[in-house]
Every structure is written in structure tokens, then in C-alpha cells.
Write an enzyme that holds these catalytic residues in place. Structure first.
Site, PDB file in Angstrom:
ATOM      1  N   CYS A   1       0.821  -1.208   0.000  1.00 27.56           N
ATOM      2  CA  CYS A   1       0.000   0.000   0.000  1.00 27.56           C
ATOM      3  C   CYS A   1       0.861   1.267   0.000  1.00 27.56           C
ATOM      4  O   CYS A   1       1.716   1.430   0.873  1.00 27.56           O
ATOM      5  CB  CYS A   1      -0.904  -0.013   1.237  1.00 27.56           C
ATOM      6  SG  CYS A   1      -1.806   1.516   1.492  1.00 27.56           S
TER       7      CYS A   1
ATOM      8  N   TYR B   1      -5.542   6.548  -8.832  1.00 28.45           N
ATOM      9  CA  TYR B   1      -6.709   5.739  -8.461  1.00 28.45           C
ATOM     10  C   TYR B   1      -7.962   6.218  -9.187  1.00 28.45           C
ATOM     11  O   TYR B   1      -8.812   5.410  -9.590  1.00 28.45           O
ATOM     12  CB  TYR B   1      -6.927   5.792  -6.947  1.00 28.45           C
ATOM     13  CG  TYR B   1      -5.954   4.940  -6.181  1.00 28.45           C
ATOM     14  CD1 TYR B   1      -6.266   3.624  -5.847  1.00 28.45           C
ATOM     15  CD2 TYR B   1      -4.709   5.430  -5.799  1.00 28.45           C
ATOM     16  CE1 TYR B   1      -5.368   2.831  -5.155  1.00 28.45           C
ATOM     17  CE2 TYR B   1      -3.804   4.644  -5.112  1.00 28.45           C
ATOM     18  CZ  TYR B   1      -4.142   3.345  -4.789  1.00 28.45           C
ATOM     19  OH  TYR B   1      -3.245   2.553  -4.115  1.00 28.45           O
TER      20      TYR B   1
END
Length: 335
Positions: free
Chosen positions: A44, A175
Site C-alpha cells: 500500500c 486511483y
């Protein structure tokens, strides 16, 4: 598990638990060495910020770390890398358990990084922007000798301004492109991303680091997106105008940081690829994880020393990676 909503753009849920761990304990949680556990995943980018800052500041003993596996389901990150698939300190199999210990009705994201109070087993905070700043400002008695000033007072306004546009147009824009449910939403994110990367490239053409003459919080936040760019964002998220390796200034800047102790030695390319290509199964339904790209180029000379600057300011580089925290051999070109 669906990440794309057809007909809609992507909107990040940023409803964080904003309780802070401070030197004076004003939110009920005082800085105490060994009391808390930093839960991360090396996959992440948001968690990777905390891993890097923790190492740069030398907080390994004061703030122990738990590393979740790279693949999770709709319920939670899991501790499947640990013996018995259970965190040896918290005694839980899923990070979700620590969130529910804090709030049995918790209905927001089970995200990393998260800082857990070990005695109670409760998540204290998952406030991504604040966690690393508090490491720099509230945990100072436990910094290593020679720790860099990652958020120096004189540079904070400029760091904050850079962080704001980097978050909007780079960290989050990848994203927004990858999880876009319409062509228009994708096109907007794509355009903002590459326009910002062009501006950052122009800025870094004359300066080794983003703000000042040493590494700051701003460099950490940009690096965690750049290091994932060619491995996942270029193809998986369709951010494909160019690869990072085809943007000379940013590629040299990213290699400079990667080769700086505290950055590349925290990066696990295998975890990164497994997470994105396996978890986002609505984008990659075959579950095939790409074999490439070749990561050896991260160790090529970057030539950024010619711009001057002092990576750690008046401080020094961190020492060797703490025992048990090294990225596995084969997951990084540094191994």
C-alpha cells in the site's frame, strides 16, 4: 469485490479515525515507546509512507511494526505472513478485529497504516496524512541520533502546498484513473496526473528535492506513487502516456530516493504487484500477475548529486534495516 462503479467517477473514503498520539496525551493517547503497533502493508502506498518515515527517524524500537500480507478480501487486511496467520503481538488474524475493538459498529474502511494500542487492542488512528507528521513532531524524544527534519517549521507552508497538489493530482489521481467508471472521469484524472508530473519534472530539473535542499515529507509522499508507477499504475490503472522510466527527470529523482537508505530498502515489488493485480479482480479478472517490469534499473546511476543538496540535512543516514524487517530476497533489486 468491486472497485469500479459503472457510470461514476472514483471518490476516496477519507473518513479517518483522527485521534492523535501526542507527547502530552491530549487525545487520551500519550507517546510511549512500545505501547503501540504500526500496522502496514508493503503493498500500500499510503502505508509505505509510514514505513519510510519510521525508518528515516529511527523509530523501529519505539514503534514496533506489523506487516500484513499483500492480498485481502472485502473484510480486511490479514496477518497471513505470520506463523499461524495471526499477529504475534495483537493476537488477531485480521486488522478488522482491532477496528471493531475500537468501535463495534465501525462501518468505514479497514485501512493501513493503522496504529493500534496494544494494551487495549484498539485502533487509535488511521489518519494517513497525520500519522507521519506526528512521527516527526510528537515522537522526537525517540528519534535516532542524526534523524532528519522531515517537516521543518520554516518549510512547512511550502511542504503543505506541494503535498496538497501531489495528493490531488498524483497520489489520488492514479486511483481516479484506474477506478474510473466513465470515459470522462478517466480522461480528467489522466490529464491532471500527467500535467502535474510535467510540472514536477520542471521543478525537479533544477532542484534535487521538492522543498529545500534535503528530503522532506513531500518527497516521501511523491516517492510512494512513483515507485509503483511502472509496476502497476502504467498498465493496471491505464496511466500510460509514458512509463516513469521514460520521464528522465522524474525517473532519475525516483532512483535517487530509491538508492537512499530508508526508501528502496522498504519497497517490496512482489507485494505491490500481488496486491493490485489480485485484489482488484474487477479490473484484472484473470488474476494474472505480470512477471515484469525488470527492477534492476532502479540501481542505475542517477547523476542527481550534481544538483547538490544534502539528503539528511544536518543529520545522517539510517543504519542497517532492523532485524526481521528486511524485504525478502527476490522482491527487490537491493537483495
Amino acid at each position: 469485490m468491486s472497485y469500479v462503479s459503472p457510470g461514476k467517477g472514483y471518490s476516496r473514503d477519507s473518513r479517518y479515525l483522527t485521534t492523535r498520539i501526542t507527547a502530552d496525551g491530549r487525545d487520551g493517547y500519550r507517546v510511549e515507546p512500545g505501547r503501540y503497533r504500526l500496522v502496514v502493508s508493503r503493498a500500500c502506498p499510503w502505508a509505505s509512507r509510514a514505513v519510510i518515515v519510521r525508518r528515516l527517524l529511527g523509530l523501529e524500537e519505539a514503534l514496533p511494526m506489523a506487516v500484513a500480507g499483500p492480498v485481502h478480501d472485502e473484510r480486511s487486511w490479514t496477518f497471513d505472513l505470520d506463523p499461524g496467520r495471526r499477529d504475534p503481538v495483537l493476537g488477531i488474524e485480521r486488522l478488522r478485529d482491532a477496528y471493531l475493538a475500537r468501535d463495534p459498529g465501525y462501518d468505514r474502511g479497514i485501512t493501513v497504516p493503522a496504529v493500534v494500542d496494544v494494551p487495549s487492542g484498539k485502533v487509535v488512528t488511521n489518519d494517513v496524512p497525520r500519522i507521519t507528521l506526528d512521527m516527526a513532531l510528537e515522537w522526537t524524544p525517540y528519534h535516532r541520533p542524526g534523524a532528519p527534519a522531515l517537516y521543518p517549521p520554516a518549510l512547512r507552508p511550502e511542504i503543505d502546498a506541494v503535498n496538497e497538489v501531489v495528493y490531488r493530482d498524483v497520489n489520488n489521481a492514479v486511483y481516479e484513473a484506474g477506478f474510473a467508471g466513465t470515459q470522462e472521469a478517466y480522461a480528467d484524472a489522466y490529464a491532471r496526473l500527467f500535467a502535474r508530473l510535467d510540472r514536477l519534472s520542471a521543478r525537479l530539473e533544477r532542484s534535487r528535492y521538492l522543498v529545500g535542499d534535503g528530503i522532506t515529507e513531500a518527497d516521501v509522499r511523491l516517492f510512494t506513487t512513483l515507485v509503483r508507477f511502472d509496476a502497476v499504475y502504467h498498465g493496471h490503472f491505464k496511466c500510460n502516456r509514458q512509463k516513469l522510466a521514460e520521464m528522465p527527470v522524474l525517473w532519475a529523482y525516483a532512483r535517487d530516493l530509491f538508492q537512499t537508505p530508508g526508501f528502496g530498502d522498504t519497497v517490496d515489488f512482489e507485494h505491490i504487484k500481488r496486491h493490485y493485480y489480485l485484489v482488484h479482480d474487477d479490473i484484472n479478472p484473470t488474476g494474472i500477475v505480470p512477471a515484469g517490469p525488470d527492477t534492476a534499473g532502479w540501481l542505475a546511476p542517477h547523476g542527481r548529486e550534481a544538483l547538490g543538496g544534502r539528503p539528511f540535512g544536518d543529520g545522517t543516514a539510517p543504519g542497517p534495516v532492523a532485524p526481521g524487517e528486511a524485504v525478502p530476497a527476490g522482491h527487490t533489486p537491493l537483495a
